[in-house]
Design a protein around this motif. Sequence first.
Motif, mmCIF file in Angstrom:
data_model
loop_
_atom_site.group_PDB
_atom_site.id
_atom_site.type_symbol
_atom_site.label_atom_id
_atom_site.label_comp_id
_atom_site.label_asym_id
_atom_site.label_seq_id
_atom_site.Cartn_x
_atom_site.Cartn_y
_atom_site.Cartn_z
ATOM 1 N N LEU A 99 -0.168 -1.956 18.392
ATOM 2 C CA LEU A 99 -1.022 -3.080 18.008
ATOM 3 C C LEU A 99 -1.844 -2.762 16.758
ATOM 4 O O LEU A 99 -2.525 -3.632 16.235
ATOM 5 C CB LEU A 99 -1.952 -3.463 19.159
ATOM 6 N N ASN A 100 -1.784 -1.531 16.298
ATOM 7 C CA ASN A 100 -2.510 -1.114 15.097
ATOM 8 C C ASN A 100 -1.599 -1.323 13.894
ATOM 9 O O ASN A 100 -1.045 -0.381 13.342
ATOM 10 C CB ASN A 100 -2.942 0.347 15.227
ATOM 11 N N ILE A 101 -1.449 -2.570 13.480
ATOM 12 C CA ILE A 101 -0.489 -2.913 12.435
ATOM 13 C C ILE A 101 -0.981 -2.494 11.054
ATOM 14 O O ILE A 101 -2.170 -2.343 10.816
ATOM 15 C CB ILE A 101 -0.156 -4.420 12.450
ATOM 16 N N ASP A 102 -0.031 -2.324 10.165
ATOM 17 C CA ASP A 102 -0.321 -1.965 8.783
ATOM 18 C C ASP A 102 -0.558 -3.252 7.993
ATOM 19 O O ASP A 102 0.285 -4.129 7.951
ATOM 20 C CB ASP A 102 0.859 -1.186 8.194
ATOM 21 N N LEU A 103 -1.728 -3.346 7.369
ATOM 22 C CA LEU A 103 -2.087 -4.532 6.599
ATOM 23 C C LEU A 103 -1.845 -4.333 5.112
ATOM 24 O O LEU A 103 -2.485 -4.967 4.276
ATOM 25 C CB LEU A 103 -3.554 -4.889 6.855
ATOM 26 N N GLY A 104 -0.939 -3.451 4.773
ATOM 27 C CA GLY A 104 -0.604 -3.209 3.367
ATOM 28 C C GLY A 104 -1.747 -2.545 2.636
ATOM 29 O O GLY A 104 -2.265 -1.531 3.099
ATOM 30 N N PRO A 105 -2.189 -3.146 1.528
ATOM 31 C CA PRO A 105 -3.239 -2.514 0.726
ATOM 32 C C PRO A 105 -4.585 -2.409 1.457
ATOM 33 O O PRO A 105 -5.433 -1.622 1.078
ATOM 34 C CB PRO A 105 -3.372 -3.404 -0.503
ATOM 35 N N LEU A 106 -4.768 -3.174 2.525
ATOM 36 C CA LEU A 106 -6.011 -3.121 3.271
ATOM 37 C C LEU A 106 -6.059 -1.953 4.239
ATOM 38 O O LEU A 106 -7.105 -1.629 4.778
ATOM 39 C CB LEU A 106 -6.227 -4.428 4.042
#
Length: 110
Positions: A99-106
């Motif tokens: 559930l700890n997704i990667d938000l790209g540059p964030l």
Amino acid sequence: MSEKPAKKDSRESAPVREEAAAVPTRVELSPDNIEQGLAKLVLTLIDFLRQLLERQAIRRMEGGTLSDQEIEQMGEALMKLEAKVREMAEQFGLSPADLNIDLGPLGRLR
């Protein structure tokens, strides 16, 4: 004026290439994958909202705008919500790390 393309820094492009190589070239879809993917998305959004509510509750506590009873009720409700999200994630074969997704540059969600 013509602009020259920026030089590619090999140190920066290596991790990008490694990440791109890790992405599957073909998406395998089946009813099981769709259900799990949808569950992951929904549970991630719910957990994200829970984190926002938790931060807001902390700000309100620090600001002195909540009574002791309100603090207790809010804390209990947030703990129950977190437990329910974890329980539902387990039902779909998901871990908290899923559930700890990667938000790209964030960066990562947590």
